[in-house]
Design a protein around this motif. Structure first.
Motif, PDB file in Angstrom:
ATOM      1  N   ARG A  78       0.830  -1.193   0.000  1.00 57.92           N
ATOM      2  CA  ARG A  78       0.000   0.000   0.000  1.00 57.92           C
ATOM      3  C   ARG A  78       0.877   1.261   0.000  1.00 57.92           C
ATOM      4  NH1 ARG A  78      -5.284  -0.839   0.966  1.00 57.92           N
ATOM      5  NH2 ARG A  78      -5.887  -2.967   1.405  1.00 57.92           N
ATOM      6  N   PRO A  79       0.254   2.433  -0.012  1.00 56.66           N
ATOM      7  CA  PRO A  79       1.057   3.661  -0.011  1.00 56.66           C
ATOM      8  C   PRO A  79       1.997   3.746   1.181  1.00 56.66           C
ATOM      9  CG  PRO A  79      -1.208   4.142  -0.593  1.00 56.66           C
ATOM     10  CD  PRO A  79      -1.175   2.695  -0.175  1.00 56.66           C
ATOM     11  N   VAL A  80       2.982   4.600   1.048  1.00 62.34           N
ATOM     12  CA  VAL A  80       4.041   4.715   2.053  1.00 62.34           C
ATOM     13  C   VAL A  80       3.491   4.968   3.446  1.00 62.34           C
ATOM     14  CG1 VAL A  80       6.036   6.087   2.764  1.00 62.34           C
ATOM     15  CG2 VAL A  80       5.715   5.515   0.351  1.00 62.34           C
ATOM     16  N   SER A  81       2.377   5.661   3.563  1.00 71.06           N
ATOM     17  CA  SER A  81       1.847   6.031   4.878  1.00 71.06           C
ATOM     18  C   SER A  81       1.470   4.831   5.726  1.00 71.06           C
ATOM     19  CB  SER A  81       0.618   6.938   4.713  1.00 71.06           C
ATOM     20  OG  SER A  81      -0.406   6.251   4.017  1.00 71.06           O
ATOM     21  N   LEU A  82       1.249   3.674   5.084  1.00 73.98           N
ATOM     22  CA  LEU A  82       0.864   2.489   5.851  1.00 73.98           C
ATOM     23  C   LEU A  82       2.018   1.537   6.097  1.00 73.98           C
ATOM     24  CD1 LEU A  82      -2.597   1.508   4.316  1.00 73.98           C
ATOM     25  CD2 LEU A  82      -2.137   2.775   6.412  1.00 73.98           C
ATOM     26  N   ARG A  83       3.155   1.796   5.543  1.00 73.44           N
ATOM     27  CA  ARG A  83       4.206   0.787   5.544  1.00 73.44           C
ATOM     28  C   ARG A  83       4.816   0.527   6.906  1.00 73.44           C
ATOM     29  NH1 ARG A  83       7.352   1.746  -0.211  1.00 73.44           N
ATOM     30  NH2 ARG A  83       5.610   1.094  -1.515  1.00 73.44           N
ATOM     31  N   ARG A  84       4.638   1.421   7.833  1.00 71.94           N
ATOM     32  CA  ARG A  84       5.232   1.214   9.145  1.00 71.94           C
ATOM     33  C   ARG A  84       4.302   0.466  10.081  1.00 71.94           C
ATOM     34  NH1 ARG A  84       8.223   7.086  10.215  1.00 71.94           N
ATOM     35  NH2 ARG A  84       9.635   6.966   8.427  1.00 71.94           N
ATOM     36  N   ARG A  85       3.122   0.124   9.615  1.00 74.83           N
ATOM     37  CA  ARG A  85       2.175  -0.564  10.479  1.00 74.83           C
ATOM     38  C   ARG A  85       2.485  -2.051  10.547  1.00 74.83           C
ATOM     39  NH1 ARG A  85      -3.734   2.214   9.216  1.00 74.83           N
ATOM     40  NH2 ARG A  85      -3.059   4.365   9.483  1.00 74.83           N
ATOM     41  N   ALA A  86       2.057  -2.674  11.649  1.00 76.01           N
ATOM     42  CA  ALA A  86       2.273  -4.103  11.816  1.00 76.01           C
ATOM     43  C   ALA A  86       1.432  -4.884  10.820  1.00 76.01           C
ATOM     44  CB  ALA A  86       1.919  -4.503  13.247  1.00 76.01           C
ATOM     45  N   GLU A  87       1.805  -6.124  10.599  1.00 74.75           N
ATOM     46  CA  GLU A  87       1.271  -6.934   9.501  1.00 74.75           C
ATOM     47  C   GLU A  87      -0.252  -6.965   9.404  1.00 74.75           C
ATOM     48  OE1 GLU A  87       1.632 -11.540   7.832  1.00 74.75           O
ATOM     49  OE2 GLU A  87       2.319 -11.040   9.856  1.00 74.75           O
ATOM     50  N   PHE A  88      -0.954  -7.167  10.518  1.00 76.34           N
ATOM     51  CA  PHE A  88      -2.415  -7.296  10.479  1.00 76.34           C
ATOM     52  C   PHE A  88      -3.141  -6.070  11.027  1.00 76.34           C
ATOM     53  CE2 PHE A  88      -1.336 -11.666   9.741  1.00 76.34           C
ATOM     54  CZ  PHE A  88      -2.412 -12.187   9.031  1.00 76.34           C
ATOM     55  N   SER A  89      -2.428  -4.974  11.209  1.00 79.41           N
ATOM     56  CA  SER A  89      -3.033  -3.818  11.873  1.00 79.41           C
ATOM     57  C   SER A  89      -3.935  -2.994  10.970  1.00 79.41           C
ATOM     58  CB  SER A  89      -1.941  -2.916  12.455  1.00 79.41           C
ATOM     59  OG  SER A  89      -1.166  -2.349  11.405  1.00 79.41           O
ATOM     60  N   ALA A  90      -3.793  -3.124   9.648  1.00 80.26           N
ATOM     61  CA  ALA A  90      -4.563  -2.272   8.738  1.00 80.26           C
ATOM     62  C   ALA A  90      -5.200  -3.039   7.590  1.00 80.26           C
ATOM     63  CB  ALA A  90      -3.655  -1.175   8.178  1.00 80.26           C
ATOM     64  N   LEU A  91      -5.178  -4.354   7.627  1.00 82.25           N
ATOM     65  CA  LEU A  91      -5.681  -5.144   6.500  1.00 82.25           C
ATOM     66  C   LEU A  91      -7.205  -5.201   6.463  1.00 82.25           C
ATOM     67  CD1 LEU A  91      -3.336  -8.271   6.415  1.00 82.25           C
ATOM     68  CD2 LEU A  91      -3.231  -6.222   4.992  1.00 82.25           C
ATOM     69  N   PRO A  92      -7.801  -5.113   5.278  1.00 75.67           N
ATOM     70  CA  PRO A  92      -9.227  -5.418   5.137  1.00 75.67           C
ATOM     71  C   PRO A  92      -9.444  -6.921   5.239  1.00 75.67           C
ATOM     72  CG  PRO A  92      -8.265  -4.894   3.005  1.00 75.67           C
ATOM     73  CD  PRO A  92      -7.195  -4.644   4.018  1.00 75.67           C
ATOM     74  N   ALA A  93     -10.698  -7.331   5.378  1.00 81.89           N
ATOM     75  CA  ALA A  93     -11.007  -8.717   5.694  1.00 81.89           C
ATOM     76  C   ALA A  93     -10.497  -9.696   4.639  1.00 81.89           C
ATOM     77  CB  ALA A  93     -12.515  -8.881   5.880  1.00 81.89           C
ATOM     78  N   HIS A  94     -10.690  -9.385   3.362  1.00 85.91           N
ATOM     79  CA  HIS A  94     -10.296 -10.330   2.313  1.00 85.91           C
ATOM     80  C   HIS A  94      -8.796 -10.589   2.336  1.00 85.91           C
ATOM     81  CE1 HIS A  94     -10.164 -12.471  -1.458  1.00 85.91           C
ATOM     82  NE2 HIS A  94      -9.273 -11.608  -1.921  1.00 85.91           N
ATOM     83  N   GLU A  95      -8.001  -9.526   2.445  1.00 80.19           N
ATOM     84  CA  GLU A  95      -6.549  -9.676   2.432  1.00 80.19           C
ATOM     85  C   GLU A  95      -6.051 -10.340   3.708  1.00 80.19           C
ATOM     86  OE1 GLU A  95      -5.528  -5.676   1.617  1.00 80.19           O
ATOM     87  OE2 GLU A  95      -6.033  -5.834  -0.505  1.00 80.19           O
ATOM     88  N   ALA A  96      -6.676 -10.014   4.840  1.00 85.69           N
ATOM     89  CA  ALA A  96      -6.319 -10.699   6.083  1.00 85.69           C
ATOM     90  C   ALA A  96      -6.621 -12.187   5.967  1.00 85.69           C
ATOM     91  CB  ALA A  96      -7.090 -10.094   7.256  1.00 85.69           C
ATOM     92  N   GLY A  97      -7.751 -12.510   5.355  1.00 83.42           N
ATOM     93  CA  GLY A  97      -8.120 -13.914   5.194  1.00 83.42           C
ATOM     94  C   GLY A  97      -7.119 -14.683   4.358  1.00 83.42           C
ATOM     95  N   LEU A  98      -6.624 -14.084   3.278  1.00 82.32           N
ATOM     96  CA  LEU A  98      -5.636 -14.755   2.444  1.00 82.32           C
ATOM     97  C   LEU A  98      -4.374 -15.078   3.236  1.00 82.32           C
ATOM     98  CD1 LEU A  98      -5.931 -12.681  -0.868  1.00 82.32           C
ATOM     99  CD2 LEU A  98      -6.810 -14.985  -0.427  1.00 82.32           C
ATOM    100  N   ARG A  99      -3.947 -14.138   4.072  1.00 81.09           N
ATOM    101  CA  ARG A  99      -2.736 -14.375   4.859  1.00 81.09           C
ATOM    102  C   ARG A  99      -2.988 -15.401   5.964  1.00 81.09           C
ATOM    103  NH1 ARG A  99       1.227 -11.130   3.323  1.00 81.09           N
ATOM    104  NH2 ARG A  99       2.485 -11.399   5.197  1.00 81.09           N
ATOM    105  N   LEU A 100      -4.186 -15.425   6.517  1.00 80.83           N
ATOM    106  CA  LEU A 100      -4.503 -16.430   7.530  1.00 80.83           C
ATOM    107  C   LEU A 100      -4.506 -17.834   6.929  1.00 80.83           C
ATOM    108  CD1 LEU A 100      -7.352 -14.621   9.504  1.00 80.83           C
ATOM    109  CD2 LEU A 100      -5.019 -15.063  10.310  1.00 80.83           C
TER     110      LEU A 100
END
Length: 241
Positions: A78-100
């Motif tokens: 995602r854009p640079v502003s989100l890159r410092r966030r932890a892995e699951f801290s800003a993910l929408p449901a679909h993308e979180a589900g893929l990683r789970l």
């Protein structure tokens, strides 16, 4: 009669370079009959002695907790502003589900299984919570408390990491004395710092002195108030079947 405190101790950062310190802490907690909740990110797990140690521990009283997938701070590019966030801290449901799904498959390849989740940095987005429920996780331990993902119940209690020695111990003692939820989080890398190991063990002893009930981040037979029964956290798959 007042409320009885609950004590849960978690350990992250388990690997070849930290294994000796992890084993030392686990031995001390075994003497106190306090189980560990072992936080593991399967993509970061290195085969060898550390992984064998985890397998052996979860065959006993310890619980296994999925701790993200690979701790990529920008899994969606995602854009640079989100890159410092932890892995699951800003993910929408679909993308979180893929990683789970990927994380569970990676755990399976390691011969492990769990229905408990603790996000990196203890930060889970609303979308991550939706994905956890969709994929039938039973428990999520985040910064503010532990969530029963099946009933929606939350037991509040913040994670306590060693910072200032005396304020850390005072906070643990206060929570235990009031019958609260004492959550002690340990990063194995911090055990190299002077005084951290001793502070963790002092905090555990303080909670036990106040007659805290010991537990783990597990959905089975846990004093967290859960009566859920699914795949027990810390299960080791029998690959001979």
């Amino acid at each position: 009669m007042g409320m009885v405190a609950t004590l849960v101790v978690s350990l992250s950062g388990i690997g070849p370079s930290t294994l000796a310190r992890c084993a030392d802490l686990a031995d001390e907690l075994d003497r106190r009959r306090v189980p560990l909740s072992l936080l593991l990110a399967p993509r970061k797990a290195v085969p060898g002695a550390a992984l064998d140690w985890v397998r052996a521990r979860v065959r006993g009283a310890d619980a296994l907790v999925l701790h993200g997938f690979d701790h990529d701070a920008d899994p969606c590019r995602r854009p640079v502003s989100l890159r410092r966030r932890a892995e699951f801290s800003a993910l929408p449901a679909h993308e979180a589900g893929l990683r789970l799904v990927a994380a569970r498959a990676a755990l399976h390849r390691l011969g492990l299984a769990t229905d408990a989740f603790a996000p990196p940095s203890w930060l889970a987005s609303p979308g991550t919570l939706v994905a956890l429920r969709r994929h039938r996780f039973a428990l999520c331990a985040d910064m503010a408390g532990v969530r029963d993902l099946r009933t929606g119940d939350v037991r509040p209690g913040r994670v306590r990491m060693v910072t200032d020695h005396w304020s850390y111990l005072a906070g643990v003692a206060r929570a235990a004395r009031r019958g609260g939820f004492v959550r002690i989080g340990v990063d194995a890398a911090d055990l190299d710092r002077i005084g951290v190991r001793d502070a963790v063990l002092e905090a555990v002893d303080l909670a036990l002195h106040h007659e805290a009930v010991v537990g783990s981040y597990s959905s089975a037979d846990s004093p967290l108030g859960s009566t859920m029964n699914s795949v027990p956290s810390g299960a080791v798959l029998d690959r001979t079947r």
